[in-house]
Motif scaffolding. Structure first.
Motif, PDB file in Angstrom:
ATOM      1  N   PRO A 167       1.151  -1.683   0.047  1.00 53.79           N
ATOM      2  CA  PRO A 167      -0.411   0.147  -0.346  1.00 53.79           C
ATOM      3  C   PRO A 167       0.881   1.350  -0.092  1.00 53.79           C
ATOM      4  N   TYR A 168       0.169   2.107  -0.690  1.00 57.60           N
ATOM      5  CA  TYR A 168       1.030   4.007  -0.669  1.00 57.60           C
ATOM      6  C   TYR A 168       1.295   4.268   1.143  1.00 57.60           C
ATOM      7  N   GLU A 169       2.151   4.653   0.816  1.00 57.82           N
ATOM      8  CA  GLU A 169       2.338   6.086   1.852  1.00 57.82           C
ATOM      9  C   GLU A 169       2.679   6.979   1.570  1.00 57.82           C
ATOM     10  N   LYS A 170       2.451   8.431   1.902  1.00 56.11           N
ATOM     11  CA  LYS A 170       2.854   9.391   1.842  1.00 56.11           C
ATOM     12  C   LYS A 170       4.501   9.374   2.171  1.00 56.11           C
ATOM     13  N   GLY A 171       5.659   9.659   0.906  1.00 56.92           N
ATOM     14  CA  GLY A 171       6.765   9.662   0.871  1.00 56.92           C
ATOM     15  C   GLY A 171       7.440   8.672   1.032  1.00 56.92           C
ATOM     16  N   ILE A 172       6.502   7.350   0.455  1.00 56.81           N
ATOM     17  CA  ILE A 172       7.251   6.398  -0.043  1.00 56.81           C
ATOM     18  C   ILE A 172       8.054   6.601  -1.362  1.00 56.81           C
ATOM     19  N   LYS A 173       9.224   5.424  -1.267  1.00 60.31           N
ATOM     20  CA  LYS A 173      10.041   5.561  -2.359  1.00 60.31           C
ATOM     21  C   LYS A 173      10.015   4.528  -3.345  1.00 60.31           C
ATOM     22  N   LEU A 174      10.811   4.415  -4.508  1.00 57.97           N
ATOM     23  CA  LEU A 174      10.652   4.160  -5.934  1.00 57.97           C
ATOM     24  C   LEU A 174      10.400   2.334  -5.603  1.00 57.97           C
ATOM     25  N   ASP A 175      11.936   2.314  -4.485  1.00 56.00           N
ATOM     26  CA  ASP A 175      11.988   0.664  -3.968  1.00 56.00           C
ATOM     27  C   ASP A 175      11.771   0.061  -2.595  1.00 56.00           C
ATOM     28  N   GLU A 176      10.689   0.974  -2.659  1.00 54.70           N
ATOM     29  CA  GLU A 176       9.772   0.322  -1.359  1.00 54.70           C
ATOM     30  C   GLU A 176       8.614   0.122  -2.289  1.00 54.70           C
ATOM     31  N   ILE A 177       8.267   0.888  -2.651  1.00 55.39           N
ATOM     32  CA  ILE A 177       6.540   0.272  -3.317  1.00 55.39           C
ATOM     33  C   ILE A 177       6.676  -0.385  -4.757  1.00 55.39           C
ATOM     34  N   ILE A 178       7.785  -0.385  -5.470  1.00 49.96           N
ATOM     35  CA  ILE A 178       7.566  -1.589  -6.466  1.00 49.96           C
ATOM     36  C   ILE A 178       8.357  -2.113  -6.741  1.00 49.96           C
ATOM     37  N   ALA A 179       6.931  -3.527  -6.809  1.00 49.26           N
ATOM     38  CA  ALA A 179       7.311  -5.164  -6.597  1.00 49.26           C
ATOM     39  C   ALA A 179       8.468  -5.375  -7.919  1.00 49.26           C
ATOM     40  N   ASN A 180       7.736  -5.323  -8.730  1.00 43.17           N
ATOM     41  CA  ASN A 180       8.747  -5.613 -10.034  1.00 43.17           C
ATOM     42  C   ASN A 180       7.888  -5.318 -11.576  1.00 43.17           C
ATOM     43  N   MET A 181       8.933  -4.953 -12.640  1.00 41.20           N
ATOM     44  CA  MET A 181       8.179  -4.317 -14.065  1.00 41.20           C
ATOM     45  C   MET A 181       8.348  -5.837 -14.541  1.00 41.20           C
ATOM     46  N   ALA A 182       7.424  -5.370 -16.134  1.00 35.41           N
ATOM     47  CA  ALA A 182       7.659  -5.643 -16.963  1.00 35.41           C
ATOM     48  C   ALA A 182       7.377  -5.065 -18.227  1.00 35.41           C
ATOM     49  N   ILE A 183       7.453  -5.666 -19.390  1.00 36.18           N
ATOM     50  CA  ILE A 183       7.148  -4.957 -20.422  1.00 36.18           C
ATOM     51  C   ILE A 183       5.948  -5.406 -21.120  1.00 36.18           C
ATOM     52  N   GLY A 184       5.128  -3.472 -21.767  1.00 33.38           N
ATOM     53  CA  GLY A 184       3.692  -4.334 -21.725  1.00 33.38           C
ATOM     54  C   GLY A 184       2.803  -3.338 -23.112  1.00 33.38           C
ATOM     55  N   ILE A 185       2.537  -3.757 -23.960  1.00 32.90           N
ATOM     56  CA  ILE A 185       1.485  -3.352 -24.754  1.00 32.90           C
ATOM     57  C   ILE A 185       0.033  -2.647 -24.367  1.00 32.90           C
ATOM     58  N   ASP A 186      -0.421  -1.388 -24.556  1.00 32.37           N
ATOM     59  CA  ASP A 186      -1.446  -1.035 -24.153  1.00 32.37           C
ATOM     60  C   ASP A 186      -2.010  -0.908 -26.205  1.00 32.37           C
ATOM     61  N   PHE A 187      -2.663  -1.859 -26.760  1.00 31.28           N
ATOM     62  CA  PHE A 187      -3.845  -2.115 -27.443  1.00 31.28           C
ATOM     63  C   PHE A 187      -4.948  -1.099 -27.369  1.00 31.28           C
ATOM     64  N   THR A 188      -5.086  -0.145 -28.226  1.00 30.21           N
ATOM     65  CA  THR A 188      -5.671   0.964 -28.944  1.00 30.21           C
ATOM     66  C   THR A 188      -6.301   0.852 -30.321  1.00 30.21           C
ATOM     67  N   LEU A 189      -7.689   0.672 -30.264  1.00 29.03           N
ATOM     68  CA  LEU A 189      -8.842   1.543 -31.127  1.00 29.03           C
ATOM     69  C   LEU A 189      -8.595   2.603 -31.890  1.00 29.03           C
ATOM     70  N   ARG A 190      -7.799   2.534 -32.631  1.00 32.34           N
ATOM     71  CA  ARG A 190      -7.145   4.124 -33.136  1.00 32.34           C
ATOM     72  C   ARG A 190      -8.346   5.245 -33.698  1.00 32.34           C
ATOM     73  N   GLU A 191      -9.705   4.480 -34.648  1.00 33.64           N
ATOM     74  CA  GLU A 191     -10.352   4.864 -35.320  1.00 33.64           C
ATOM     75  C   GLU A 191     -11.887   5.192 -34.197  1.00 33.64           C
ATOM     76  N   VAL A 192     -12.103   4.501 -33.389  1.00 35.30           N
ATOM     77  CA  VAL A 192     -13.262   4.616 -32.409  1.00 35.30           C
ATOM     78  C   VAL A 192     -12.336   5.555 -31.086  1.00 35.30           C
ATOM     79  N   GLN A 193     -11.153   5.588 -30.592  1.00 37.10           N
ATOM     80  CA  GLN A 193     -10.676   6.580 -30.326  1.00 37.10           C
ATOM     81  C   GLN A 193     -10.591   8.521 -30.628  1.00 37.10           C
ATOM     82  N   ASN A 194      -9.680   7.599 -31.994  1.00 39.54           N
ATOM     83  CA  ASN A 194     -10.839   9.348 -32.527  1.00 39.54           C
ATOM     84  C   ASN A 194     -11.799   9.909 -32.267  1.00 39.54           C
ATOM     85  N   GLU A 195     -12.876   9.263 -32.642  1.00 39.52           N
ATOM     86  CA  GLU A 195     -14.539   9.569 -32.340  1.00 39.52           C
ATOM     87  C   GLU A 195     -14.830   9.923 -30.812  1.00 39.52           C
TER      88      GLU A 195
END
Length: 213
Positions: free
Chosen positions: A69-97
């Motif tokens: 859980p987040y606490e005010k003043g917490i640092k990255l190394d304390e709150i981030i457990a792990n990392m990954a690479i991801g893809i945010d897929f987007t319906l581009r024409e739908v988004q534009n509308e």
């Protein structure tokens, strides 16, 4: 895979990406969310995406997973457990509308399997992140590459902002923004999620009229 709770995404966090889509650069973090049904781990399998709603664009991003859980003043190394690479897929024409009408982006961003994520690895610390790039290979060709040093809003700012406005706790993940180079996917495309020269995840795209998580 540990339980994934909330999925937050940072929009327009690289100036060059904002420019390529003719968007204004935000003056404070710009976030949206995806339903948990959007989440899928890329482990070499075929992933179905909607094939009847216009072009689907890949947006490759560094993803962080919150470990406590987040606490005010917490640092990255304390709150981030792990990392990954991801893809945010987007319906581009739908988004534009939706943008033209001033509507939320959920229909363009929240469909099943729209949040593809590699396996998670231990968070190496901010200095190591800046020394390494994340990228996407499409059919063996590098189509996107980014480094967090080019972010408009850094990880600490994103975490603090997210926690204050939405709450932030164990199991939440944050897509931290995509660099320039977004583009369309087609059926049969083989996508590899890269951390420097290491493949953390891969999948094959299948466009279909029927998609379920």
């Amino acid at each position: 895979m540990d339980l994934i709770k909330n999925i937050f995404c940072v929009g327009r966090n690289y100036a060059a990406h904002a420019a390529e889509l003719s968007n204004k650069v935000p003056t404070s973090p710009f976030l949206f969310s995806k339903p948990t049904h959007a989440f899928v781990e890329a482990s070499g399998q075929e992933i179905s995406l909607p094939g009847n709603r216009g072009p689907i664009h890949f947006e490759t991003e560094l993803v962080i997973r919150i470990g406590r859980p987040y606490e005010k003043g917490i640092k990255l190394d304390e709150i981030i457990a792990n990392m990954a690479i991801g893809i945010d897929f987007t319906l581009r024409e739908v988004q534009n509308e939706l943008k033209k009408k001033g509507y939320p982006w959920l229909l363009a961003k929240g469909f099943p399997n729209s949040a593809v994520v590699s396996k998670f690895i231990p968070f190496p610390g901010i200095d190591e992140l800046k020394n390494r790039n994340f990228s996407l290979l499409k059919n063996g060709e590098k189509v996107q590459s980014g480094n967090i040093s080019n972010m408009i809003f850094d990880l600490q700012t994103i975490i603090d902002f997210s926690a204050v406005h939405f709450g932030l706790g164990e199991g939440d993940i944050i897509f931290t923004g995509t660099p320039e180079g977004v583009g369309e996917v087609a059926s049969g495309d083989h996508l590899s999620l890269m951390w420097d020269e290491s493949v953390l995840g891969d999948c094959i795209i299948k466009l279909s009229d029927k998609v379920s998580p």
